[in-house]
Design a protein around this motif. Structure first.
Motif, mmCIF file in Angstrom:
data_model
loop_
_atom_site.group_PDB
_atom_site.id
_atom_site.type_symbol
_atom_site.label_atom_id
_atom_site.label_comp_id
_atom_site.label_asym_id
_atom_site.label_seq_id
_atom_site.Cartn_x
_atom_site.Cartn_y
_atom_site.Cartn_z
ATOM 1 N N ASP A 97 0.912 -0.918 -0.085
ATOM 2 C CA ASP A 97 0.218 0.124 0.031
ATOM 3 C C ASP A 97 1.007 1.741 -0.446
ATOM 4 O O ASP A 97 1.695 1.572 0.869
ATOM 5 C CB ASP A 97 -0.668 0.003 0.978
ATOM 6 C CG ASP A 97 -1.980 1.262 1.147
ATOM 7 O OD1 ASP A 97 -2.075 2.011 0.285
ATOM 8 O OD2 ASP A 97 -2.783 1.590 1.718
ATOM 9 N N CYS A 98 0.897 2.217 -0.953
ATOM 10 C CA CYS A 98 1.722 3.340 -1.334
ATOM 11 C C CYS A 98 1.191 4.197 0.146
ATOM 12 O O CYS A 98 2.524 5.180 0.034
ATOM 13 C CB CYS A 98 1.867 3.570 -2.914
ATOM 14 S SG CYS A 98 2.752 2.258 -3.611
ATOM 15 N N LEU A 99 0.376 4.683 0.162
ATOM 16 C CA LEU A 99 -0.423 5.763 0.648
ATOM 17 C C LEU A 99 -0.346 5.552 2.230
ATOM 18 O O LEU A 99 -0.823 6.038 3.212
ATOM 19 C CB LEU A 99 -1.455 5.711 0.069
ATOM 20 C CG LEU A 99 -1.756 6.434 -1.377
ATOM 21 C CD1 LEU A 99 -3.111 6.593 -1.154
ATOM 22 C CD2 LEU A 99 -0.870 7.374 -1.951
ATOM 23 N N LYS A 100 1.260 4.418 2.863
ATOM 24 C CA LYS A 100 0.766 3.917 4.688
ATOM 25 C C LYS A 100 1.622 5.748 4.827
ATOM 26 O O LYS A 100 3.046 6.418 3.888
ATOM 27 C CB LYS A 100 2.022 3.307 3.833
ATOM 28 C CG LYS A 100 1.088 1.744 4.230
ATOM 29 C CD LYS A 100 1.829 0.774 4.766
ATOM 30 C CE LYS A 100 0.334 -0.541 4.728
ATOM 31 N NZ LYS A 100 1.311 -1.452 5.172
ATOM 32 N N THR A 101 1.010 5.230 6.149
ATOM 33 C CA THR A 101 2.278 6.344 6.448
ATOM 34 C C THR A 101 2.738 6.024 7.985
ATOM 35 O O THR A 101 2.241 5.163 8.822
ATOM 36 C CB THR A 101 1.112 7.842 7.205
ATOM 37 O OG1 THR A 101 0.719 8.624 6.128
ATOM 38 C CG2 THR A 101 2.005 9.019 7.984
ATOM 39 N N PHE A 102 4.679 5.939 8.124
ATOM 40 C CA PHE A 102 4.643 5.827 8.949
ATOM 41 C C PHE A 102 5.332 6.558 10.022
ATOM 42 O O PHE A 102 5.918 7.777 9.442
ATOM 43 C CB PHE A 102 5.779 5.095 8.479
ATOM 44 C CG PHE A 102 6.133 3.853 7.436
ATOM 45 C CD1 PHE A 102 5.962 2.156 7.444
ATOM 46 C CD2 PHE A 102 5.871 3.925 6.143
ATOM 47 C CE1 PHE A 102 5.268 1.482 6.774
ATOM 48 C CE2 PHE A 102 5.562 3.275 5.218
ATOM 49 C CZ PHE A 102 5.013 1.884 5.940
ATOM 50 N N ILE A 103 5.762 6.366 11.365
ATOM 51 C CA ILE A 103 6.138 7.361 12.402
ATOM 52 C C ILE A 103 7.169 6.620 12.771
ATOM 53 O O ILE A 103 6.670 5.377 13.419
ATOM 54 C CB ILE A 103 5.410 7.741 12.975
ATOM 55 C CG1 ILE A 103 3.908 8.740 12.277
ATOM 56 C CG2 ILE A 103 6.293 8.274 14.475
ATOM 57 C CD1 ILE A 103 3.351 9.194 13.503
ATOM 58 N N VAL A 104 8.180 6.823 12.364
ATOM 59 C CA VAL A 104 9.475 5.950 12.479
ATOM 60 C C VAL A 104 10.460 6.887 14.311
ATOM 61 O O VAL A 104 10.594 8.371 13.495
ATOM 62 C CB VAL A 104 10.544 6.027 12.006
ATOM 63 C CG1 VAL A 104 11.657 5.390 12.313
ATOM 64 C CG2 VAL A 104 9.610 5.193 10.595
ATOM 65 N N PRO A 105 10.514 6.854 14.954
ATOM 66 C CA PRO A 105 11.581 7.167 16.016
ATOM 67 C C PRO A 105 13.365 7.370 16.003
ATOM 68 O O PRO A 105 13.519 5.952 15.212
ATOM 69 C CB PRO A 105 11.377 6.441 17.190
ATOM 70 C CG PRO A 105 10.536 5.082 17.056
ATOM 71 C CD PRO A 105 10.127 4.668 15.898
ATOM 72 N N ILE A 106 13.576 7.997 16.181
ATOM 73 C CA ILE A 106 14.820 8.428 15.064
ATOM 74 C C ILE A 106 16.053 8.613 16.262
ATOM 75 O O ILE A 106 16.001 9.862 17.194
ATOM 76 C CB ILE A 106 15.507 8.990 13.695
ATOM 77 C CG1 ILE A 106 14.430 7.833 13.228
ATOM 78 C CG2 ILE A 106 16.829 8.703 14.101
ATOM 79 C CD1 ILE A 106 14.695 8.816 11.534
ATOM 80 N N ARG A 107 17.088 7.658 17.219
ATOM 81 C CA ARG A 107 18.003 8.415 17.418
ATOM 82 C C ARG A 107 19.072 8.327 17.066
ATOM 83 O O ARG A 107 19.936 7.648 16.624
ATOM 84 C CB ARG A 107 18.009 7.390 19.219
ATOM 85 C CG ARG A 107 18.978 7.612 20.160
ATOM 86 C CD ARG A 107 18.525 6.233 21.227
ATOM 87 N NE ARG A 107 17.760 6.777 22.313
ATOM 88 C CZ ARG A 107 16.954 5.895 22.361
ATOM 89 N NH1 ARG A 107 17.110 4.038 22.137
ATOM 90 N NH2 ARG A 107 15.508 5.778 23.083
ATOM 91 N N ILE A 108 19.828 9.899 17.331
ATOM 92 C CA ILE A 108 21.022 9.967 16.581
ATOM 93 C C ILE A 108 22.306 10.192 17.899
ATOM 94 O O ILE A 108 21.688 11.063 18.788
ATOM 95 C CB ILE A 108 21.554 11.119 16.135
ATOM 96 C CG1 ILE A 108 20.259 10.705 14.797
ATOM 97 C CG2 ILE A 108 22.727 11.234 15.215
ATOM 98 C CD1 ILE A 108 20.443 11.543 13.952
ATOM 99 N N THR A 109 23.171 9.322 18.220
ATOM 100 C CA THR A 109 23.894 9.559 19.572
ATOM 101 C C THR A 109 25.429 10.430 19.174
ATOM 102 O O THR A 109 25.972 9.822 17.934
ATOM 103 C CB THR A 109 24.620 7.710 19.844
ATOM 104 O OG1 THR A 109 24.700 7.208 18.771
ATOM 105 C CG2 THR A 109 23.184 7.461 20.497
ATOM 106 N N PRO A 110 26.185 11.158 20.350
ATOM 107 C CA PRO A 110 27.169 11.172 19.261
ATOM 108 C C PRO A 110 28.536 9.981 19.514
ATOM 109 O O PRO A 110 27.981 9.024 20.330
ATOM 110 C CB PRO A 110 27.485 12.050 21.116
ATOM 111 C CG PRO A 110 26.767 11.959 21.555
ATOM 112 C CD PRO A 110 25.918 10.788 21.238
ATOM 113 N N THR A 111 28.988 10.361 18.660
ATOM 114 C CA THR A 111 30.410 9.090 18.398
ATOM 115 C C THR A 111 31.491 9.344 19.588
ATOM 116 O O THR A 111 31.748 11.040 19.383
ATOM 117 C CB THR A 111 31.008 9.556 16.516
ATOM 118 O OG1 THR A 111 31.066 10.965 16.570
ATOM 119 C CG2 THR A 111 29.635 9.042 15.993
#
Length: 112
Positions: A97-111
């Motif tokens: 289904d191309c019209l799907k909506t996703f809510i994605v949690p993204i965590r970016i950590t310091p290197t």
């Protein structure tokens, strides 16, 4: 009596092995999309002082490209980075289904 116990043991082992074999789940479309997003956001070219968490709302257009609808983050640099890396990138994963909506949690950590 001994044969009965042995037979019961064999049946229970066979039954448990069938149950164990059938519990493996196939990856879902959502998990495949999240995995691909994770790969696209690897190795940012900026330095962070602390960990940043952002919620990204993504939809797919008819060409199977991701369109970033919003980025929930207080850091403007993170927001620009996510939009630059994800907007209009074609997915390798086939989504039904191309019209799907996703809510994605993204965590970016310091290197380190």
């Amino acid at each position: 009596m001994r044969k009965m116990k042995t037979l019961l043991l064999v049946v229970s082992i066979a039954f448990s092995s069938v149950l164990y074999a059938s519990t493996e789940k196939a990856p879902t479309e959502s998990s495949m999309v999240v995995k691909e997003i994770k790969e696209l956001l690897k190795k940012p070219k900026f330095v962070l002082k602390k960990e940043v968490l952002a919620y990204v709302k993504i939809t797919l257009n008819d060409k199977h490209e991701m369109v970033v609808l919003s980025v929930g983050s207080e850091n403007c640099e993170i927001e620009k980075y996510i939009k630059k890396r994800l907007n209009y990138v074609k997915l390798k994963v086939e989504v039904k289904d191309c019209l799907k909506t996703f809510i994605v949690p993204i965590r970016i950590t310091p290197t380190v």
